[in-house]
Design a protein around this motif. Structure first.
Motif, PDB file in Angstrom:
ATOM      1  N   LYS A 119      43.511  34.595  57.237  1.00 14.69           N
ATOM      2  CA  LYS A 119      42.570  34.721  56.127  1.00 14.69           C
ATOM      3  C   LYS A 119      42.892  33.728  55.032  1.00 14.69           C
ATOM      4  O   LYS A 119      44.026  33.287  54.874  1.00 14.69           O
ATOM      5  CB  LYS A 119      42.555  36.140  55.574  1.00 14.69           C
ATOM      6  CG  LYS A 119      43.874  36.593  54.959  1.00 14.69           C
ATOM      7  CD  LYS A 119      43.764  38.028  54.444  1.00 14.69           C
ATOM      8  CE  LYS A 119      45.068  38.467  53.763  1.00 14.69           C
ATOM      9  NZ  LYS A 119      44.952  39.836  53.238  1.00 14.69           N
ATOM     10  N   MET A 149      34.611  33.470  59.457  1.00 15.23           N
ATOM     11  CA  MET A 149      34.253  32.156  58.941  1.00 15.23           C
ATOM     12  C   MET A 149      33.909  31.206  60.084  1.00 15.23           C
ATOM     13  O   MET A 149      32.898  30.498  60.057  1.00 15.23           O
ATOM     14  CB  MET A 149      35.432  31.602  58.122  1.00 15.23           C
ATOM     15  CG  MET A 149      35.190  30.256  57.443  1.00 15.23           C
ATOM     16  SD  MET A 149      34.163  30.353  55.975  1.00 15.23           S
ATOM     17  CE  MET A 149      32.561  29.961  56.647  1.00 15.23           C
ATOM     18  N   TYR A 200      30.061  31.493  53.992  1.00 17.10           N
ATOM     19  CA  TYR A 200      30.555  32.856  54.211  1.00 17.10           C
ATOM     20  C   TYR A 200      29.712  33.872  53.443  1.00 17.10           C
ATOM     21  O   TYR A 200      29.256  34.878  53.992  1.00 17.10           O
ATOM     22  CB  TYR A 200      32.015  32.945  53.762  1.00 17.10           C
ATOM     23  CG  TYR A 200      32.764  34.141  54.314  1.00 17.10           C
ATOM     24  CD1 TYR A 200      33.489  34.036  55.497  1.00 17.10           C
ATOM     25  CD2 TYR A 200      32.783  35.365  53.647  1.00 17.10           C
ATOM     26  CE1 TYR A 200      34.200  35.111  56.003  1.00 17.10           C
ATOM     27  CE2 TYR A 200      33.476  36.447  54.151  1.00 17.10           C
ATOM     28  CZ  TYR A 200      34.193  36.315  55.325  1.00 17.10           C
ATOM     29  OH  TYR A 200      34.886  37.391  55.828  1.00 17.10           O
ATOM     30  N   ALA A 237      32.885  28.618  51.486  1.00 17.43           N
ATOM     31  CA  ALA A 237      32.664  29.848  50.711  1.00 17.43           C
ATOM     32  C   ALA A 237      31.180  30.168  50.624  1.00 17.43           C
ATOM     33  O   ALA A 237      30.769  31.335  50.767  1.00 17.43           O
ATOM     34  CB  ALA A 237      33.255  29.699  49.305  1.00 17.43           C
ATOM     35  N   ASP A 243      31.583  32.507  43.911  1.00 23.59           N
ATOM     36  CA  ASP A 243      31.826  33.955  44.017  1.00 23.59           C
ATOM     37  C   ASP A 243      31.540  34.693  42.712  1.00 23.59           C
ATOM     38  O   ASP A 243      31.925  35.855  42.566  1.00 23.59           O
ATOM     39  CB  ASP A 243      33.256  34.230  44.472  1.00 23.59           C
ATOM     40  CG  ASP A 243      34.309  33.671  43.523  1.00 23.59           C
ATOM     41  OD1 ASP A 243      34.032  32.650  42.851  1.00 23.59           O
ATOM     42  OD2 ASP A 243      35.409  34.226  43.448  1.00 23.59           O
ATOM     43  N   LEU A 289      35.994  41.987  52.735  1.00 24.81           N
ATOM     44  CA  LEU A 289      36.126  41.687  51.315  1.00 24.81           C
ATOM     45  C   LEU A 289      36.064  42.992  50.541  1.00 24.81           C
ATOM     46  O   LEU A 289      35.685  44.032  51.075  1.00 24.81           O
ATOM     47  CB  LEU A 289      35.007  40.742  50.843  1.00 24.81           C
ATOM     48  CG  LEU A 289      34.957  39.348  51.469  1.00 24.81           C
ATOM     49  CD1 LEU A 289      33.696  38.612  51.021  1.00 24.81           C
ATOM     50  CD2 LEU A 289      36.196  38.531  51.116  1.00 24.81           C
ATOM     51  N   ILE A 307      38.948  35.374  52.573  1.00 24.10           N
ATOM     52  CA  ILE A 307      37.966  34.954  53.575  1.00 24.10           C
ATOM     53  C   ILE A 307      38.560  35.095  54.973  1.00 24.10           C
ATOM     54  O   ILE A 307      39.618  34.544  55.272  1.00 24.10           O
ATOM     55  CB  ILE A 307      37.522  33.500  53.327  1.00 24.10           C
ATOM     56  CG1 ILE A 307      36.634  33.426  52.074  1.00 24.10           C
ATOM     57  CG2 ILE A 307      36.781  32.933  54.521  1.00 24.10           C
ATOM     58  CD1 ILE A 307      36.202  32.023  51.717  1.00 24.10           C
ATOM     59  N   SER A 352      36.401  23.731  50.864  1.00 24.14           N
ATOM     60  CA  SER A 352      36.431  25.174  50.599  1.00 24.14           C
ATOM     61  C   SER A 352      35.160  25.712  49.937  1.00 24.14           C
ATOM     62  O   SER A 352      34.659  26.765  50.330  1.00 24.14           O
ATOM     63  CB  SER A 352      37.655  25.529  49.747  1.00 24.14           C
ATOM     64  OG  SER A 352      38.843  25.328  50.485  1.00 24.14           O
TER      65      SER A 352
END
Length: 411
Positions: A191, A153, A207, A204, A230, A258, A148, A200
């Protein structure tokens, strides 16, 4: 006890108390300071006051996160970052503040780590989508949490949150160094957000909301997708469309720093009695379940047909059997079956509540390992043969049918 000089952040003491109560129900792992919950709670009110004081004045700075390695199914290790207990509480405060304001903007098919959303809903949506669309992109992002981009972010945080103090604390948590097992601390280099951090998962989701969810809805409104953190499944009408979307997604992920995992990402054909084209890939896994062609009996006439259906994956079936087989109490001669059941039942309940949604028969086969271990235990303790040990088990089931959770649940 700290004294407040100036309150610059609109955080109330009760918010810190509430955050502590929620975090306390989670894991017991300690951070780099090795402070346990017992030590923290020995002076609970003062410790919570100090956290609030520093957060409210803008002077709260987190410590480094402790790196731990968790074994993965493929033999490799997943690295987790464990913050201190105090950092977890502080992160929970900001997480709740952000979540109350931004969760409503997330895509309806984003299910991971969101209020009123869960894995079973995601699994059911994938099931429904597979009925409607013939092709699937099983998308795996390579080392997502480690990759990330901090600049992107923080840009996303600033876009959805006008409060500068939120951005300030998120920035501090993103920049926390990692402390390895040998005590060395390494910088993030712009990152990554640690898996294990309370905030987190929310970061996530934010993002990927901009990196993928919103982008897919804008550029490919006719396709369906399901995302759990993810873990991402994209549904398409044709192989050509799936190939086009996959290539576009690769390019999009490159734009947001990514990349996909080429070895794990695949295009899958949802083959069943009506979809009979020849294609090598007809199976994918999602959240511990395997979706693939399976023989099913019609409720209407009892005839067998081929359906594209989900059940617990083979790897998780094996894992359950291995965990039962390796359970330490099987080898303690002085422990009664009631004690074994008391210790094992919470785990059995968790497996049944999660995996039993689609795969009762497959799960039952795995849970039979409990009965096998009991038979083996009876043979050794009573020095009897298999037949007598089986009879001993049957008598136990008759006298105590609810002793083990899977017995009472019909497994």
């Amino acid at each position: 006890m700290d004294k407040i000089v100036k309150k610059t952040v609109p955080i109330e003491y009760q918010e810190v108390v509430s955050a502590y109560q929620k975090v306390r129900r989670g894991g017991k792992a300690t951070g780099i300071d090795q402070e346990s919950w017992q030590e923290f709670e020995a002076n609970l009110e003062d410790n919570l006051y100090v956290i609030w004081n520093r957060m409210a004045s803008g002077s709260y700075f987190p410590q480094a996160v402790r790196e731990v390695e968790i074994p993965k199914k493929d033999g490799r290790f997943r690295k987790l970052g464990i913050p201190t207990l105090r950092d977890r509480i502080a992160q929970q405060v900001v997480k709740e503040y952000m979540e109350q304001r931004i969760d409503k903007m997330f895509h309806e098919n984003s299910y991971g780590y969101r209020p009123l959303k869960n894995a079973h809903q995601a699994l059911n949506q994938v099931k429904q989508n597979c009925y409607k669309q013939d092709w699937v992109i099983d998308l795996d992002i390579s080392n997502f949490f480690d990759e990330i981009d901090h600049e992107l972010m923080l840009k996303a945080v600033m876009h959805v949150m006008t409060e500068k103090w939120v951005w300030m604390y998120v920035k501090r948590w993103l920049e926390m160094p990692i402390q390895t097992k040998d005590g060395q601390q390494t910088a993030k280099d712009g990152k990554g957000t640690p898996q294990g951090g309370v905030i987190s998962p929310l970061l996530a989701n934010l993002y990927l909301h901009y990196a993928l969810d919103k982008w897919l809805s804008l550029h490919y409104p006719s396709i369906n997708f399901v995302r759990y953190a993810d873990d991402i499944i994209i549904h398409c009408d044709s192989k050509t469309e799936a190939e086009e979307v996959l290539q576009a997604v690769k390019e999009r992920l490159t734009e947001v720093n990514l990349r996909i995992n080429e070895k794990k990402t695949r295009i899958v054909y949802c083959k069943d009695y009506a979809r009979k084209a020849s294609y090598a890939e007809v199976q994918f896994e999602f959240l511990g379940f395997s979706y693939q062609p399976r023989a099913r009996k019609s409720k209407r006439d009892g005839k067998t047909f081929m359906a594209f259906a989900a059940e617990i994956s083979q790897s998780n079936q094996s894992r359950i059997r291995e965990l039962i087989r390796g359970y330490k109490y099987w080898y303690y001669p002085g422990i009664a079956p009631e004690d074994i059941a008391k210790a094992l039942n919470p785990t059995l309940r968790g497996w049944i509540n999660y995996y039993g949604i689609y795969s009762k028969r497959s799960l039952r086969r795995s849970l039979l390992m409990v009965d096998r271990k009991l038979i083996s235990r009876f043979k050794k303790l009573h020095k009897i043969g298999t037949r007598k040990a089986v009879k001993h088990l049957q008598m136990l089931k008759q006298s105590s049918p609810n002793l083990f959770y899977h017995w009472s649940a019909g497994y």
